[in-house]
Scaffold this active site. Structure first.
Site, PDB file in Angstrom:
ATOM      1  N   CYS A  44      58.977  10.465  28.308  1.00  0.00           N
ATOM      2  CA  CYS A  44      59.032   9.114  28.901  1.00  0.00           C
ATOM      3  C   CYS A  44      58.379   8.082  27.998  1.00  0.00           C
ATOM      4  O   CYS A  44      58.406   6.889  28.305  1.00  0.00           O
ATOM      5  CB  CYS A  44      58.384   9.122  30.271  1.00  0.00           C
ATOM      6  SG  CYS A  44      59.018  10.448  31.310  1.00  0.00           S
ATOM      7  N   CYS A  98      56.553   7.410  44.200  1.00  0.00           N
ATOM      8  CA  CYS A  98      57.265   7.917  43.012  1.00  0.00           C
ATOM      9  C   CYS A  98      58.188   6.855  42.430  1.00  0.00           C
ATOM     10  O   CYS A  98      58.867   6.144  43.172  1.00  0.00           O
ATOM     11  CB  CYS A  98      58.122   9.128  43.392  1.00  0.00           C
ATOM     12  SG  CYS A  98      57.215  10.417  44.272  1.00  0.00           S
ATOM     13  N   LYS A 106      57.630   1.797  39.142  1.00  0.00           N
ATOM     14  CA  LYS A 106      57.822   2.027  40.570  1.00  0.00           C
ATOM     15  C   LYS A 106      58.940   1.166  41.162  1.00  0.00           C
ATOM     16  O   LYS A 106      59.798   1.679  41.882  1.00  0.00           O
ATOM     17  CB  LYS A 106      56.490   1.730  41.290  1.00  0.00           C
ATOM     18  CG  LYS A 106      56.540   1.818  42.795  1.00  0.00           C
ATOM     19  CD  LYS A 106      56.840   3.237  43.227  1.00  0.00           C
ATOM     20  CE  LYS A 106      57.414   3.276  44.633  1.00  0.00           C
ATOM     21  NZ  LYS A 106      58.860   2.975  44.660  1.00  0.00           N
ATOM     22  N   HIS A 165      62.737   3.270  36.229  1.00  0.00           N
ATOM     23  CA  HIS A 165      62.191   4.043  35.103  1.00  0.00           C
ATOM     24  C   HIS A 165      63.292   4.846  34.390  1.00  0.00           C
ATOM     25  O   HIS A 165      63.367   6.063  34.494  1.00  0.00           O
ATOM     26  CB  HIS A 165      61.092   4.968  35.652  1.00  0.00           C
ATOM     27  CG  HIS A 165      60.376   5.786  34.622  1.00  0.00           C
ATOM     28  ND1 HIS A 165      60.255   5.404  33.301  1.00  0.00           N
ATOM     29  CD2 HIS A 165      59.708   6.980  34.721  1.00  0.00           C
ATOM     30  CE1 HIS A 165      59.570   6.336  32.645  1.00  0.00           C
ATOM     31  NE2 HIS A 165      59.239   7.295  33.471  1.00  0.00           N
TER      32      HIS A 165
END
Lengths: 388, 388
Positions: free
Chosen positions: A87, A210, A332, A336
Site C-alpha cells: 500500500c 475499515c 477511510k 484506498h
C-alpha cells in the site's frame, strides 16, 4: 542533491469504477497532472508508476511500460518504471521520481499511482491484499489485514486505554472531511453511533473502522526546483523524504502499537527538512483502519505514544483543530486504491499548500506531511512539502 | 551526478531449485555479494529488489520489505524497494540503486534480483510470463512470448535472410559458454543438429531456441565510487546507464525486427559513457530466444541491422571472437529467472572485468555492456561498466 518541486497534480474520482479500465484511470489522472503543470509531453524525461498488485488484480504486469504506451509516449521511448511496496507503492514511486531528479538524471518526471481493485480476476481483493503480509507467518494461516490491525487495536486499548469510541471518532472526522471532497468514494457524514453499531469485521474493528476497496488513480509532475518556475508560478517543494522498513510479520516487532518504520522514516524526513513535528500545518496519514491513524499521529511525533486516542477525542486533528489530519477524507472516506494512495496524499497536501482545497482548506498551511504505510508497517514513506 | 561502482557480486546456482525457497535464494545471493564486497551490514543504506511477478509466482507481494527482513536487516529499518519491469526488473533495480547513490541519498546499496518460477501457485509459468505482454491486444488472444518472438524471427528471416541455422548457432554458442559456468542451469554442449531437430515450440523457434523456466537469484553491492576503495581493491565503475520504453504490444512497432527501446537505451548509455559500440570488449545481452540475441547485437550497434545472423555464423561473438557475447551462457543456457537476469548480467560483466571468469575469461576485457529487455521490448535497460 538537487531540490525537487511538485508542479502538477491530477486525480480521478475514487470509488467502484466498473466502467473505467486501468488504462483509462491512469491516463485520466496523468493528463490532468500534465495539464495542471504547464509542461508539454516533450518535456517529460521519465515516468514512475506505483501499483501494488496489477498482476493479481487485473492480470497485467509490466505496467510501467503500459502506462507510457497508453499515455501516447511510446514514440518518445522515455523510461517508465513500476515500483511496488504494497500500500506504500505510490509514495515509493514519488520517492524514486524525486531521487532521479535529485541525481541530475532527469529534470521533469511524471509519477502515477493506480489500483483497479473491484473488477478482480481470480482472487478476492482481501486475498490479494493479504499478499502484502508475511505469507509464511501470516497469510498461510488465514491472517488478513483487518485481523492484523485488530490485534494492534486490542493491544493499544490494553496498553494505553484507547477506546472503541475514540476509534469511531477517527472515522467520523474523516467522513466529515470526505463529504467536502468531490473526489472521495464516500461523501456521507456518519456518527459515532453508526461506527459503534456497525457489523463487526475483526473485533474491535467494525465496518466503518475499515478503509474500502477502491478503484482510482493519482498523478503528480515533479520538476527540478530551479526549473519549476519555467512551468508554474505555484511550485511546492519536497523538503524532506524518508523511507524505512520493518519486519514483514507483525508478531516479530518489539511493540505492535508502534510502527518503527514510521518513526524512522519520519526522523529521516524531519532531519532533511530541518524541522520538528510542531511545524507541520497539515498532514495526510495512512488510516487504512481507524487504529492506524491513532498510531500514525503518535509515531510521527504529533502527540506522545498512547495519547493518540485522546488527541482525536479533543478534536486536535479536525479541520479547525491545531493539526488537521486527513483533510481529504483519508483512506477511510476518500477511498484506498492501494497503489494510488501515496500519490493522492501528495495531491491533497499540494492543494492545501497552494490554497486550493476549497471548503476543506486549512488556513495558512505552509508545511504539509504525507505518511504512507505498506502492509502492517513493513514499509513506510514520509514526505514533507513546503509552499515556495 | 556522483560516480557509482560495483564492489560486490553474488549468485545462486540457476535451475529447478525445488528445495530452496524464495527467501533462501535471495539471502544466499545477497550474503555472497556482501561478503565479496568487504562491507558490513551496518554500512548498507538501502536495498532494491527486482522481481517480475512474485505475486503470481509465489503469492507474495511486498518483497522489498520481505528481503530486508529475511536478510536480518529489519532492526536497522533500512529502506527496501521492489522494482518491476517484466524480465527487465533486475536491471531496473540496478538502475534505481545507481540513481539513489548518484543523487547523494545513499553511499552503499545492495541490489537483488530474484524469481522463483518452478513452484508456481495457480497459473503456469508461461501464463504468468504472458502478463508482461499487452493483455488487451496480445494475452487475451492467447499470445505468449514464444509466439511473439517467433513472429520477430519470421520477419527477420524474410527481411534479412536470417536462417534457422544461424538461430541454432546462437544456442550452440551459449550452451558452450554455459558448460564453462558452474552456476548455469544447462551445462551440456549441444550441436546445430540438436537445435534444428528439436520439438517445435512456435515456428521457427524450437525447444532449444527458447530460454528455460528457472529459479535463481543474483545480487550486487553498489557504492559511491569515491568511497569504494574503503571496501575493495577491485571496484568496477558503472560508466553508463540507459533506459527506454516502447509500445507494449508488438504489432504497434514501426519495425518488429528492431527493438527501438534497445536502440534508445544504448544511445543514452554510450553517450553517458562517452564511448562507441566498438569499444565494448564483452557483452551480456538478452537472449530469451535465439532471435533476440541476433536483434540485440544489431540494435546495440555491434553489427549493422540485418547482419546479426551472419555475425553469429562468422563466430564474431564466440569466446575467442572479436566481441564475445553471453560468456555466462546467457539466458539460454545459464537460465532465466526473470527478475534475477538483469542483476546476474552485471555479476558476469563484473567477473569478466575483474579477470575472475575462469575458463570463460575474455582476454584484456576492460569495458563491458549488459543489455536487459522486458517483454517483447517495451522496456530495455543498458549498463556499461569499466574496470578501474
Amino acid at each position: 542533491m538537487r531540490d525537487v518541486a511538485v508542479i502538477g497534480i491530477g486525480l480521478t474520482k475514487f470509488g467502484e469504477l466498473w466502467d473505467k479500465s486501468f488504462r483509462q484511470l491512469i491516463t485520466e489522472a496523468g493528463s490532468k497532472a500534465i495539464l495542471d503543470s504547464g509542461i508539454e509531453g516533450k518535456n517529460i524525461d521519465a515516468m514512475y508508476i506505483g501499483s501494488m498488485s496489477s498482476g493479481r488484480f487485473i492480470g497485467q504486469e509490466h505496467v510501467g511500460a503500459l502506462v507510457a504506451d497508453a499515455s501516447g509516449f511510446s514514440h518518445r521511448h522515455i523510461p517508465s518504471t513500476r515500483v511496488e511496496g504494497a500500500c506504500a507503492s505510490g509514495s515509493l514511486a514519488v520517492r524514486e521520481g524525486f531521487l532521479s531528479i535529485a541525481s541530475g538524471m532527469n529534470d521533469v518526471v511524471v509519477v502515477g499511482g493506480i489500483e483497479k481493485m473491484n473488477d478482480v480476476a481470480g482472487a478476492t481483493a482481501t486475498e490479494t491484499l493479504a499478499m502484502a503480509a508475511d505469507q509464511e507467518w501470516e497469510a498461510f494461516f488465514g491472517a488478513t489485514f483487518p485481523g492484523l490491525y485488530a490485534m494492534i487495536a486490542m493491544r493499544h486499548m490494553y496498553e494505553h486505554g484507547t477506546t472503541k469510541k475514540q476509534l469511531a471518532q477517527v472515522a467520523v472526522k474523516n467522513h466529515k472531511n470526505g463529504s467536502l471532497n468531490p473526489y472521495a468514494q464516500y461523501r456521507q457524514e456518519i456518527t459515532v453511533e453508526h461506527v459503534m453499531n456497525a457489523s463487526p469485521v475483526a473485533y474491535p474493528l467494525g465496518l466503518f473502522d475499515c478503509s474500502p476497496v477502491t478503484d482510482g488513480a493519482a498523478s503528480i509532475v515533479l520538476c527540478a526546483a530551479d526549473k519549476a518556475k519555467k512551468y508554474t508560478d505555484k511550485p511546492v517543494k519536497i523538503i524532506g523524504s524518508g523511507q524505512a522498513s520493518d519486519t514483514l510479520a507483525l508478531h516479530a516487532r518489539r511493540d505492535i502499537c508502534t510502527l518503527d518504520s514510521t518513526v524512522y522514516a519520519a526522523k529521516m524526513a524531519y532531519k532533511k527538512a530541518n524541522i520538528t513535528p510542531k511545524q507541520i500545518d497539515v498532514a495526510e496519514v495512512h488510516d487504512c483502519f481507524t487504529i492506524a491513524e491513532i498510531c500514525a499521529i503518535e509515531d510521527l511525533g504529533f502527540v506522545k505514544k498512547g495519547e493518540g486516542g485522546k488527541a482525536i477525542e479533543n478534536k486536535i486533528t479536525t479541520l479547525d483543530g491545531s493539526l488537521p489530519v486527513n483533510t481529504s477524507g483519508g483512506l477511510k472516506s476518500k477511498g484506498h486504491p492501494v497503489g494510488a494512495t501515496g500519490v493522492a496524499q501528495i495531491v491533497e497536501i499540494t492543494k492545501q499548500l497552494r490554497g486550493e482545497a476549497d471548503k476543506r482548506q486549512v488556513k495558512n498551511a505552509r508545511i504539509g506531511l504525507a505518511h504512507n504505510v505498506g502492509g502492517s508497517g513493513a514499509t513506510c514513506v514520509v514526505h514533507i512539502l513546503e509552499a515556495v
